[in-house]
Design a protein around this motif. Structure first.
Motif, mmCIF file in Angstrom:
data_model
loop_
_atom_site.group_PDB
_atom_site.id
_atom_site.type_symbol
_atom_site.label_atom_id
_atom_site.label_comp_id
_atom_site.label_asym_id
_atom_site.label_seq_id
_atom_site.Cartn_x
_atom_site.Cartn_y
_atom_site.Cartn_z
ATOM 1 N N GLY A 197 0.816 -1.203 0.000
ATOM 2 C CA GLY A 197 0.000 0.000 0.000
ATOM 3 C C GLY A 197 0.852 1.256 0.000
ATOM 4 N N PRO A 198 0.260 2.419 -0.313
ATOM 5 C CA PRO A 198 1.003 3.685 -0.384
ATOM 6 C C PRO A 198 1.341 4.202 1.011
ATOM 7 C CG PRO A 198 -1.326 4.096 -0.710
ATOM 8 C CD PRO A 198 -1.178 2.596 -0.646
ATOM 9 N N PRO A 199 2.207 5.202 1.109
ATOM 10 C CA PRO A 199 2.529 5.799 2.415
ATOM 11 C C PRO A 199 1.274 6.400 3.056
ATOM 12 C CG PRO A 199 4.067 6.531 0.726
ATOM 13 C CD PRO A 199 2.965 5.837 0.013
ATOM 14 N N ARG A 200 1.258 6.383 4.393
ATOM 15 C CA ARG A 200 0.152 6.972 5.150
ATOM 16 C C ARG A 200 0.725 7.953 6.161
ATOM 17 N NH1 ARG A 200 -3.896 5.872 1.783
ATOM 18 N NH2 ARG A 200 -4.221 3.621 1.471
ATOM 19 N N TRP A 201 0.193 9.187 6.159
ATOM 20 C CA TRP A 201 0.679 10.204 7.086
ATOM 21 C C TRP A 201 -0.306 10.398 8.232
ATOM 22 C CZ3 TRP A 201 1.651 10.649 1.808
ATOM 23 C CH2 TRP A 201 3.011 10.669 1.475
ATOM 24 N N ASN A 202 0.232 10.568 9.434
ATOM 25 C CA ASN A 202 -0.608 10.688 10.622
ATOM 26 C C ASN A 202 -0.883 12.155 10.962
ATOM 27 O OD1 ASN A 202 1.751 11.655 11.795
ATOM 28 N ND2 ASN A 202 2.209 9.737 12.882
ATOM 29 N N ASP A 203 -1.585 12.367 12.079
ATOM 30 C CA ASP A 203 -1.968 13.727 12.485
ATOM 31 C C ASP A 203 -0.753 14.594 12.787
ATOM 32 O OD1 ASP A 203 -4.631 13.160 12.168
ATOM 33 O OD2 ASP A 203 -4.976 12.656 14.285
ATOM 34 N N GLU A 204 0.306 13.992 13.326
ATOM 35 C CA GLU A 204 1.514 14.772 13.625
ATOM 36 C C GLU A 204 2.116 15.353 12.342
ATOM 37 O OE1 GLU A 204 5.976 14.248 15.644
ATOM 38 O OE2 GLU A 204 4.534 12.576 15.685
ATOM 39 N N ALA A 205 2.153 14.548 11.294
ATOM 40 C CA ALA A 205 2.669 15.029 10.016
ATOM 41 C C ALA A 205 1.777 16.122 9.442
ATOM 42 C CB ALA A 205 2.776 13.869 9.031
ATOM 43 N N ARG A 206 0.484 15.921 9.517
ATOM 44 C CA ARG A 206 -0.439 16.930 8.983
ATOM 45 C C ARG A 206 -0.375 18.234 9.776
ATOM 46 N NH1 ARG A 206 -2.841 12.083 7.545
ATOM 47 N NH2 ARG A 206 -3.538 12.060 5.360
ATOM 48 N N THR A 207 -0.177 18.131 11.079
ATOM 49 C CA THR A 207 -0.040 19.341 11.893
ATOM 50 C C THR A 207 1.185 20.147 11.477
ATOM 51 O OG1 THR A 207 -1.158 18.329 13.790
ATOM 52 C CG2 THR A 207 0.286 20.202 14.245
ATOM 53 N N PHE A 208 2.313 19.468 11.240
ATOM 54 C CA PHE A 208 3.525 20.144 10.790
ATOM 55 C C PHE A 208 3.287 20.810 9.437
ATOM 56 C CE2 PHE A 208 7.688 20.470 8.806
ATOM 57 C CZ PHE A 208 8.483 20.928 9.843
ATOM 58 N N ALA A 209 2.630 20.091 8.519
ATOM 59 C CA ALA A 209 2.358 20.638 7.192
ATOM 60 C C ALA A 209 1.441 21.857 7.276
ATOM 61 C CB ALA A 209 1.737 19.567 6.307
ATOM 62 N N ARG A 210 0.450 21.814 8.168
ATOM 63 C CA ARG A 210 -0.451 22.965 8.325
ATOM 64 C C ARG A 210 0.285 24.170 8.889
ATOM 65 N NH1 ARG A 210 -3.909 19.009 11.087
ATOM 66 N NH2 ARG A 210 -5.188 17.967 9.493
ATOM 67 N N GLU A 211 1.279 23.932 9.731
ATOM 68 C CA GLU A 211 2.075 25.041 10.260
ATOM 69 C C GLU A 211 2.855 25.723 9.136
ATOM 70 O OE1 GLU A 211 2.542 26.554 13.373
ATOM 71 O OE2 GLU A 211 0.617 25.533 13.665
ATOM 72 N N ILE A 212 3.359 24.935 8.205
ATOM 73 C CA ILE A 212 4.035 25.514 7.038
ATOM 74 C C ILE A 212 3.061 26.409 6.285
ATOM 75 C CG2 ILE A 212 5.025 24.992 4.771
ATOM 76 C CD1 ILE A 212 6.289 22.516 5.977
ATOM 77 N N GLN A 213 1.871 25.880 6.013
ATOM 78 C CA GLN A 213 0.877 26.666 5.286
ATOM 79 C C GLN A 213 0.526 27.951 6.043
ATOM 80 O OE1 GLN A 213 -2.155 23.588 4.833
ATOM 81 N NE2 GLN A 213 -1.567 23.305 2.675
ATOM 82 N N LYS A 214 0.316 27.840 7.331
ATOM 83 C CA LYS A 214 -0.021 29.009 8.160
ATOM 84 C C LYS A 214 1.076 30.060 8.089
ATOM 85 C CE LYS A 214 -1.021 30.294 12.956
ATOM 86 N NZ LYS A 214 -1.171 29.767 14.342
ATOM 87 N N ASN A 215 2.337 29.629 8.164
ATOM 88 C CA ASN A 215 3.467 30.571 8.134
ATOM 89 C C ASN A 215 3.660 31.212 6.765
ATOM 90 O OD1 ASN A 215 4.123 30.253 10.863
ATOM 91 N ND2 ASN A 215 5.370 28.438 10.436
ATOM 92 N N LEU A 216 3.079 30.631 5.735
ATOM 93 C CA LEU A 216 3.122 31.214 4.402
ATOM 94 C C LEU A 216 1.891 32.058 4.098
ATOM 95 C CD1 LEU A 216 4.482 28.161 2.358
ATOM 96 C CD2 LEU A 216 5.700 30.278 2.837
ATOM 97 N N GLY A 217 1.001 32.199 5.092
ATOM 98 C CA GLY A 217 -0.224 32.963 4.876
ATOM 99 C C GLY A 217 -1.288 32.202 4.118
ATOM 100 N N ILE A 218 -1.187 30.873 4.110
ATOM 101 C CA ILE A 218 -2.160 30.018 3.438
ATOM 102 C C ILE A 218 -3.082 29.405 4.481
ATOM 103 C CG2 ILE A 218 -2.433 27.917 2.059
ATOM 104 C CD1 ILE A 218 0.375 28.502 0.916
#
Length: 534
Positions: free
Chosen positions: A346-367
């Protein structure tokens, strides 16, 4: 198959240890030909795992060749399966594992960083080979594993050398893994369109007799004639080479085919005094082109330019190859076999910790942070034959190869699969938006974001190795296709031999970027800024 269950379970059982291993290599972040700590780590680890390891294989100090065999069935060693680790980082790509732009602490902001990342590439491949070894021992499966350390992939450096010197000659099959580079091929394998040739050459200009520039002219009867004309020298030579080749660049190849020519100047004059001719300069050219004939055409122009630039600047000139790769050779049987195992894992699966980090990137870019910031393409499988349609849609019919990577060298010595597994990739907030590159680099050093990629790869690789050493029908199908495509195997009528000679001297002696130790501490070749200094 019970042995596959054992291999996949081994990766899960060792996930925490392997995650720490990945961070070790990620934190070394050593550039091409200078991966001393990274190579040493792999050598020690493989020896501890029971492999016999040749250090400095192919006369390359940061390369290695590790072998392990399990004999069964009356003492037979079984098929020989090859794979490799890469571990070089890219200068100028320093980024800390934080969700905002921040170079790594303690080194120059221009230091190297892992981008693809090769840190994850190497650990994923290692995990697969160690998982297969565990299962082969547990279930009494015969076979030989050959695991190579391949430095300087960003220069397509080591694999053409290993190929020329015979390191792939004994392989029955090989597995090449890379974090995904193409959205259409997020989790799958190359089918027909494999990587293209990559050639690189360095030109050295020397002005060793500047006094003969105008030997009959004498401004005064003193030594060091400050008022006499000065030979143009080596800086002028490299500047003329750069500009003349740049002017001709658009005329070297047709405006189709996805080719690129890049330059690097490692030495420019050695900071000569104002009245002394600069004595030494170098410029390296690296070319990606769809086929070997195009590579030959471009370097014929560059060679001619270099000779004329040397003559105009009162310099001598020498040229030397850095690398020459072939075009990749497909093998559908290997791709099908590997993709079956991808379907099992099966393909890779990302958990809530990974998604939280990714959302912080988006937030810091004004997204506006997204519920699922990761691209849906990276969370599903890409059948090789379907991904191939996307490649062909963007290429002219005559072009058979795209991009560049030196894994292609394996494909001419044994049936080889090119496996891609998704790395975390952010969803753009609107069509055409491109995230800054630091976002990707930051996720590569964050375990929750990167571990699913290399651990998935490890499971697929381990399972594929087990098929190759147990399913003789499947392996023979791959080998039969290899013989057909090469016109009889190695040495066949359609086989392309290594483009470097067997006695090729690896280009380790040039002034490549690296870390250096001085009384000021360990620094990048560009000194690290200290507090209170300009």
């Amino acid at each position: 198959m019970e042995s596959k269950t054992s291999a996949i379970g081994w990766v899960d059982d060792n996930l925490e240890r392997l995650s720490n291993d990945h961070l070790t290599i990620w934190n070394y972040h050593e550039p091409s030909w200078r991966e001393y700590k990274s190579a040493r780590w792999y050598v020690e680890r493989l020896r501890a795992e029971g492999f016999a390891v040749e250090e400095g294989s192919g006369e390359m100090p940061t390369a290695f060749c590790a072998k392990w065999s399990n004999k069964a069935n009356g003492g037979k060693a079984g098929p020989v399966i090859g794979g490799y680790a890469e571990y070089d980082a890219i200068p100028g790509r320093s980024q800390a594992a934080v969700p905002y732009r921040k170079p790594r602490a303690g080194v120059s902001k221009y230091a190297a960083g892992h981008t693809d990342p090769h840190s994850g590439l190497g650990i994923g491949a290692l995990a697969g080979f160690l998982a297969a070894k565990y299962a082969m021992e547990k279930h009494g499966i015969a076979g030989t594993l050959v695991f190579l350390g391949e430095p300087a992939e960003k220069m397509c450096g080591s694999k053409p050398v290993h190929a020329a010197k015979g390191y792939y000659d004994e392989l029955d099959a090989a597995i090449s893994f890379h974090p995904h580079s193409f959205q259409a091929l997020s989790n799958g394998c190359f089918w027909d369109t494999h990587s293209a040739p990559y050639w690189s050459r360095i030109y050295t200009f020397e002005c060793n007799e500047p006094e003969t520039w105008q030997s009959q002219q004498s401004a005064a009867a003193v030594a060091h004639l400050h008022s006499a004309a000065r030979a143009p020298g080596a800086i002028d030579a490299v500047c003329l080479m750069y500009t003349s080749s740049k002017y001709l660049k658009e005329a070297m190849l047709p405006h189709t085919g996805s080719w690129s020519l890049n330059e690097f100047i490692p030495i420019a004059g050695l900071a000569a005094a104002d009245n002394i001719a600069p004595v030494l300069s170098q410029i390296q050219y690296s070319l990606r082109a769809p086929d070997i004939e195009m590579c030959e055409r471009v370097f014929a122009v560059l060679d001619n330019n270099a000779a004329h630039c040397a003559a105009m600047t009162h310099c001598s000139m020498e040229s030397a190859w850095i690398t020459k790769t072939r075009a990749g050779l497909p093998n559908h049987a290997m791709a099908e076999l590997t993709f079956r195992n991808f379907e099992l894992v099966g393909p890779p699966r990302w958990n809530d910790e990974a998604r939280t980090f990714a959302r912080e990137i988006q937030k810091n870019l004004g997204i506006a942070p997204m519920d699922d910031p990761f691209a849906p393409e990276t969370q599903r499988l890409s059948p090789p034959w379907e991904a191939e349609k996307s490649f062909r849609a963007q290429l002219p019919p005559w072009q058979k190869n795209l991009a560049a990577d030196d894994y292609v060298e394996y494909t001419w010595h044994a049936p080889t699969v090119r496996l891609y597994v998704s790395r975390p990739t952010l969803v753009p907030p609107n069509p055409g938006y491109r995230y800054p590159d630091w976002c990707r680099y930051a996720m590569m050093g964050t375990p929750a974001c990167i571990d699913p990629m290399w651990s998935t790869a490890g499971k697929v690789i381990g399972a594929t190795i087990l098929d190759l050493v147990t399913d003789r029908t499947g392996l023979e199908r791959a080998r039969a296709e290899f013989r057909e495509r090469t016109g009889g195997g190695v040495g066949g009528s359609r086989w392309v031999s290594p483009l470097l000679p067997r006695d090729f001297r690896p280009p380790i002696h040039y002034r490549w970027p690296e870390y250096v130790s001085t009384v000021r501490g360990e620094e990048w070749t560009i000194p690290t800024e200290k507090k209170g200094t300009a």
